[in-house]
Scaffold this active site. Structure first.
Site, PDB file in Angstrom:
ATOM      1  N   ASP A 288      41.780  43.058  24.638  1.00  9.60           N
ATOM      2  CA  ASP A 288      40.918  42.807  23.330  1.00  9.60           C
ATOM      3  C   ASP A 288      40.239  41.323  23.320  1.00  9.60           C
ATOM      4  O   ASP A 288      39.875  40.859  22.379  1.00  9.60           O
ATOM      5  CB  ASP A 288      41.842  42.751  22.129  1.00  9.60           C
ATOM      6  CG  ASP A 288      42.331  44.071  21.674  1.00  9.60           C
ATOM      7  OD1 ASP A 288      41.892  45.308  22.284  1.00  9.60           O
ATOM      8  OD2 ASP A 288      43.218  44.376  21.048  1.00  9.60           O
TER       9      ASP A 288
ATOM     10  N   HIS B 188      41.457  38.471  45.157  1.00 14.52           N
ATOM     11  CA  HIS B 188      42.980  38.134  45.019  1.00 14.52           C
ATOM     12  C   HIS B 188      43.437  38.125  43.603  1.00 14.52           C
ATOM     13  O   HIS B 188      44.862  37.844  43.425  1.00 14.52           O
ATOM     14  CB  HIS B 188      43.122  37.292  45.855  1.00 14.52           C
ATOM     15  CG  HIS B 188      44.810  37.389  46.555  1.00 14.52           C
ATOM     16  ND1 HIS B 188      45.857  36.794  46.512  1.00 14.52           N
ATOM     17  CD2 HIS B 188      45.369  38.482  47.241  1.00 14.52           C
ATOM     18  CE1 HIS B 188      47.036  37.046  46.918  1.00 14.52           C
ATOM     19  NE2 HIS B 188      46.525  38.345  47.585  1.00 14.52           N
TER      20      HIS B 188
ATOM     21  N   LYS C 243      44.697  38.513  39.856  1.00  9.27           N
ATOM     22  CA  LYS C 243      45.823  39.379  39.181  1.00  9.27           C
ATOM     23  C   LYS C 243      45.880  38.993  37.786  1.00  9.27           C
ATOM     24  O   LYS C 243      46.630  38.482  37.351  1.00  9.27           O
ATOM     25  CB  LYS C 243      47.043  39.277  39.715  1.00  9.27           C
ATOM     26  CG  LYS C 243      47.306  39.878  41.278  1.00  9.27           C
ATOM     27  CD  LYS C 243      47.861  38.641  42.068  1.00  9.27           C
ATOM     28  CE  LYS C 243      47.501  39.015  43.476  1.00  9.27           C
ATOM     29  NZ  LYS C 243      47.928  37.657  44.211  1.00  9.27           N
TER      30      LYS C 243
END
Length: 212
Positions: free
Chosen positions: A154, A147, A149
């Site tokens: 870089d 779950h 996100k």
């Protein structure tokens, strides 16, 4: 003679100290300006100038042009990647975000994507186009939802919050993102991504859903 040397050394040390302080101030200021909060739903606005900056003609779509939106701010951070982009996203169906990732891939940016095994093949998922373009994508093999996100640009910029990479989340939900370069915040996410990337290696799980 010694007095001249001492004075010379003192002047040099003072000069170095001033330069060091100025460098620290610039670095601190740069880091502070990269700490940002983005709220959604995003305002409507054309993002073609970001996704196709070399377009030889103006965009004539019906969306407002020349406006800064939450989506355009997110896209700018993603498209700033010059060497690598690591994505750990529960659901990925937003086409504009997919186009940004594909544009980076075409520039040679190394991209790794980790997504939830149940949402990786839902209708509208952009995981298929990413894989077809040659981008390495892995799905989790655990029994719980992947779950997360978050994105790592870089290895130095962290983008994280409640936002799923879907059209509904971007345009229809109250969501939030934090964008930061604070090393003490970025570092644990790098470690977590690498840990999840390793344990979800498809070679270790030949019967997983990853090989669709």
């Amino acid at each position: 003679m010694w007095t001249v040397k001492v004075i010379g050394f003192s002047v040099l040390a003072a000069s170095v100290s001033v330069e060091l302080l100025n460098w620290l101030r610039r670095r601190y200021k740069a880091r502070k300006t990269l700490n940002e909060v983005i709220f959604f739903p995003s305002e409507l606005g054309c993002v073609e100038h970001l996704l196709r900056p070399s377009l030889p003609y103006p965009c004539y779509c019906a969306l407002p042009h020349g406006v800064e939106t939450s989506l355009s701010r997110l896209l700018r951070h993603i498209l700033s990647a010059s060497s690598s982009l690591d994505l750990c996203v529960f659901s990925f169906s937003n086409m504009d975000l997919c186009r940004a990732v594909l544009a980076l891939h075409q520039k040679g940016v190394i991209i790794r994507v980790l997504s939830d095994k149940q949402y990786i093949a839902i209708s509208g998922s952009q995981i298929g186009p990413l894989r077809q373009a040659g981008i390495c994508v892995r799905s989790d093999v655990g029994s719980v939802y992947m779950h997360h996100k978050f994105a790592l640009v870089d290895g130095s910029i962290l983008i994280t919050g409640s936002l799923n990479w879907t059209l509904t989340a971007v345009q229809g939900n109250m969501e939030n993102l934090i964008v930061t370069m604070e090393p003490e915040l970025v570092r644990p996410y790098i470690q977590e991504f690498n840990r999840l990337w390793e344990i979800n290696d498809p070679l270790k799980h030949p019967n997983s859903v990853q090989a669709f």
